[in-house]
Write a protein that holds these residues in place. Structure first.
Motif, PDB file in Angstrom:
ATOM      1  N   GLN A  39       7.472  18.659 -12.363  1.00 16.77           N
ATOM      2  CA  GLN A  39       8.850  18.781 -12.888  1.00 16.77           C
ATOM      3  C   GLN A  39       8.834  18.940 -14.413  1.00 16.77           C
ATOM      4  N   GLN A  40       7.886  18.262 -15.060  1.00 12.53           N
ATOM      5  CA  GLN A  40       7.776  18.315 -16.535  1.00 12.53           C
ATOM      6  C   GLN A  40       6.983  19.537 -17.002  1.00 12.53           C
ATOM      7  N   ARG A  41       6.566  20.345 -16.043  1.00  7.69           N
ATOM      8  CA  ARG A  41       5.829  21.598 -16.314  1.00  7.69           C
ATOM      9  C   ARG A  41       4.547  21.348 -17.107  1.00  7.69           C
ATOM     10  N   ILE A  42       3.861  20.265 -16.771  1.00 10.34           N
ATOM     11  CA  ILE A  42       2.562  20.008 -17.391  1.00 10.34           C
ATOM     12  C   ILE A  42       1.564  21.016 -16.827  1.00 10.34           C
ATOM     13  N   LYS A  43       0.900  21.706 -17.742  1.00  5.99           N
ATOM     14  CA  LYS A  43      -0.107  22.682 -17.318  1.00  5.99           C
ATOM     15  C   LYS A  43      -1.498  22.108 -17.607  1.00  5.99           C
ATOM     16  N   ASN A  44      -2.466  22.513 -16.885  1.00  8.99           N
ATOM     17  CA  ASN A  44      -3.873  22.173 -17.181  1.00  8.99           C
ATOM     18  C   ASN A  44      -4.229  20.706 -17.020  1.00  8.99           C
ATOM     19  N   GLY A  45      -3.484  19.976 -16.242  1.00  5.86           N
ATOM     20  CA  GLY A  45      -3.920  18.618 -15.922  1.00  5.86           C
ATOM     21  C   GLY A  45      -3.130  17.526 -16.620  1.00  5.86           C
ATOM     22  N   PHE A  46      -3.271  16.336 -16.074  1.00  4.37           N
ATOM     23  CA  PHE A  46      -2.565  15.166 -16.620  1.00  4.37           C
ATOM     24  C   PHE A  46      -3.397  13.935 -16.301  1.00  4.37           C
ATOM     25  N   ARG A  47      -3.027  12.830 -16.923  1.00  2.19           N
ATOM     26  CA  ARG A  47      -3.745  11.571 -16.678  1.00  2.19           C
ATOM     27  C   ARG A  47      -2.762  10.512 -16.208  1.00  2.19           C
ATOM     28  N   LEU A  48      -3.196   9.707 -15.232  1.00  2.00           N
ATOM     29  CA  LEU A  48      -2.416   8.580 -14.720  1.00  2.00           C
ATOM     30  C   LEU A  48      -3.179   7.301 -15.039  1.00  2.00           C
ATOM     31  N   ILE A  49      -2.497   6.338 -15.642  1.00  2.00           N
ATOM     32  CA  ILE A  49      -3.169   5.099 -16.079  1.00  2.00           C
ATOM     33  C   ILE A  49      -2.333   3.875 -15.721  1.00  2.00           C
ATOM     34  N   PHE A  50      -3.017   2.881 -15.139  1.00  2.00           N
ATOM     35  CA  PHE A  50      -2.443   1.538 -15.026  1.00  2.00           C
ATOM     36  C   PHE A  50      -3.232   0.646 -15.976  1.00  2.00           C
ATOM     37  N   ASN A  51      -2.609   0.080 -16.983  1.00  2.00           N
ATOM     38  CA  ASN A  51      -3.273  -0.958 -17.765  1.00  2.00           C
ATOM     39  C   ASN A  51      -3.026  -2.276 -17.043  1.00  2.00           C
ATOM     40  N   ASN A  52      -4.084  -3.043 -16.867  1.00  2.68           N
ATOM     41  CA  ASN A  52      -3.981  -4.311 -16.156  1.00  2.68           C
ATOM     42  C   ASN A  52      -4.590  -5.431 -16.990  1.00  2.68           C
ATOM     43  N   GLY A  53      -3.728  -6.315 -17.501  1.00  3.93           N
ATOM     44  CA  GLY A  53      -4.215  -7.492 -18.219  1.00  3.93           C
ATOM     45  C   GLY A  53      -4.470  -7.228 -19.695  1.00  3.93           C
ATOM     46  N   VAL A  77       0.835  -1.209   0.000  1.00  5.38           N
ATOM     47  CA  VAL A  77       0.000   0.000   0.000  1.00  5.38           C
ATOM     48  C   VAL A  77       0.870   1.259   0.000  1.00  5.38           C
ATOM     49  N   GLU A  78       1.891   1.275   0.831  1.00  2.00           N
ATOM     50  CA  GLU A  78       2.709   2.487   0.912  1.00  2.00           C
ATOM     51  C   GLU A  78       3.451   2.727  -0.403  1.00  2.00           C
ATOM     52  N   MET A  79       3.963   1.668  -0.996  1.00  2.00           N
ATOM     53  CA  MET A  79       4.674   1.796  -2.271  1.00  2.00           C
ATOM     54  C   MET A  79       3.751   2.398  -3.337  1.00  2.00           C
ATOM     55  N   VAL A  80       2.499   1.907  -3.380  1.00  2.00           N
ATOM     56  CA  VAL A  80       1.548   2.405  -4.379  1.00  2.00           C
ATOM     57  C   VAL A  80       1.255   3.890  -4.136  1.00  2.00           C
ATOM     58  N   GLY A  81       1.098   4.260  -2.883  1.00  2.00           N
ATOM     59  CA  GLY A  81       0.877   5.671  -2.550  1.00  2.00           C
ATOM     60  C   GLY A  81       2.059   6.526  -2.980  1.00  2.00           C
ATOM     61  N   ARG A  82       3.262   6.033  -2.717  1.00  2.00           N
ATOM     62  CA  ARG A  82       4.469   6.789  -3.107  1.00  2.00           C
ATOM     63  C   ARG A  82       4.573   6.918  -4.618  1.00  2.00           C
ATOM     64  N   LEU A  83       4.181   5.868  -5.307  1.00  2.00           N
ATOM     65  CA  LEU A  83       4.220   5.885  -6.784  1.00  2.00           C
ATOM     66  C   LEU A  83       3.327   7.012  -7.313  1.00  2.00           C
ATOM     67  N   ILE A  84       2.161   7.153  -6.738  1.00  2.00           N
ATOM     68  CA  ILE A  84       1.226   8.181  -7.209  1.00  2.00           C
ATOM     69  C   ILE A  84       1.724   9.583  -6.844  1.00  2.00           C
ATOM     70  N   LEU A  85       2.261   9.731  -5.639  1.00  2.00           N
ATOM     71  CA  LEU A  85       2.815  11.043  -5.263  1.00  2.00           C
ATOM     72  C   LEU A  85       4.006  11.399  -6.154  1.00  2.00           C
ATOM     73  N   LEU A  86       4.792  10.404  -6.498  1.00  2.00           N
ATOM     74  CA  LEU A  86       5.926  10.636  -7.384  1.00  2.00           C
ATOM     75  C   LEU A  86       5.434  11.088  -8.763  1.00  2.00           C
ATOM     76  N   ALA A  87       4.366  10.470  -9.240  1.00  2.00           N
ATOM     77  CA  ALA A  87       3.792  10.868 -10.536  1.00  2.00           C
ATOM     78  C   ALA A  87       3.392  12.343 -10.512  1.00  2.00           C
ATOM     79  N   LYS A  88       2.807  12.774  -9.428  1.00  2.00           N
ATOM     80  CA  LYS A  88       2.425  14.181  -9.278  1.00  2.00           C
ATOM     81  C   LYS A  88       3.658  15.082  -9.317  1.00  2.00           C
ATOM     82  N   ASP A  89       4.708  14.693  -8.616  1.00  2.00           N
ATOM     83  CA  ASP A  89       5.939  15.496  -8.601  1.00  2.00           C
ATOM     84  C   ASP A  89       6.570  15.566  -9.994  1.00  2.00           C
ATOM     85  N   ILE A  90       6.537  14.443 -10.704  1.00  2.00           N
ATOM     86  CA  ILE A  90       7.136  14.425 -12.047  1.00  2.00           C
ATOM     87  C   ILE A  90       6.285  15.270 -13.001  1.00  2.00           C
ATOM     88  N   ALA A  91       4.980  15.235 -12.840  1.00  2.00           N
ATOM     89  CA  ALA A  91       4.104  16.093 -13.669  1.00  2.00           C
ATOM     90  C   ALA A  91       4.495  17.557 -13.476  1.00  2.00           C
TER      91      ALA A  91
END
Ligand code: 5GP
Ligand code: ZN
Length: 113
Positions: free
Chosen positions: A74-88, A58-72
């Motif tokens: 860092q990449q200077r994404i404006k106006n929103g972004f999308r996070l996707i896990f494809n499963n199967g 659980v903690e790893m998954v939470g950190r992964l999502i917070l990291l995605a936010k930080d990278i967004a």
């Protein structure tokens, strides 16, 4: 050893364009980007799918999502972004090492295909 593309990227056996790395996570540019910013964020630990995640991750998954936010940011994404896990297969998961897609830099349509 597991024959896994993303484990090989973690090990540096296959090159990648890294945007972030620490002890537990790696983020690198998708080789076939679907948006101006398309980054894959992975745990270094090999976990094949979201459906194989366990309570003690659980903690790893939470950190992964917070990291995605930080990278967004860092990449200077404006106006929103999308996070996707494809499963199967029906979701089009091609690489069986859990990865979070970060997409941004353009207007993204909904629903995805
Ligand atoms: P999936 O379809 O499994 O959710 O996503 C796998 C992603 O990995 C795809 O978007 C694909 O473009 C990307 N990919 C596949 N092989 C490589 C590679 O060798 N290097 C990088 N950087 N990305 C890759
Ligand atoms: Zn792996």
């Amino acid at each position: 050893m597991i024959d896994c593309l993303f484990c090989k990227i973690v090990e540096g056996e296959i090159p990648s364009e890294k945007v972030y790395e620490d002890e537990h996570f790696l983020a690198f540019k998708d080789i076939n980007p679907k948006a101006p910013v398309h980054i894959l964020i992975i745990p270094k630990e090999h976990i094949s799918r979201v459906e194989n995640l366990e309570e003690n991750q659980v903690e790893m998954v939470g950190r992964l999502i917070l990291l995605a936010k930080d990278i967004a940011h860092q990449q200077r994404i404006k106006n929103g972004f999308r996070l996707i896990f494809n499963n199967g297969p029906d979701a089009g998961q091609a690489v069986e090492h859990i990865h979070l897609h970060l997409l941004g830099g353009r207007k993204l349509t909904w629903p995805p295909g």
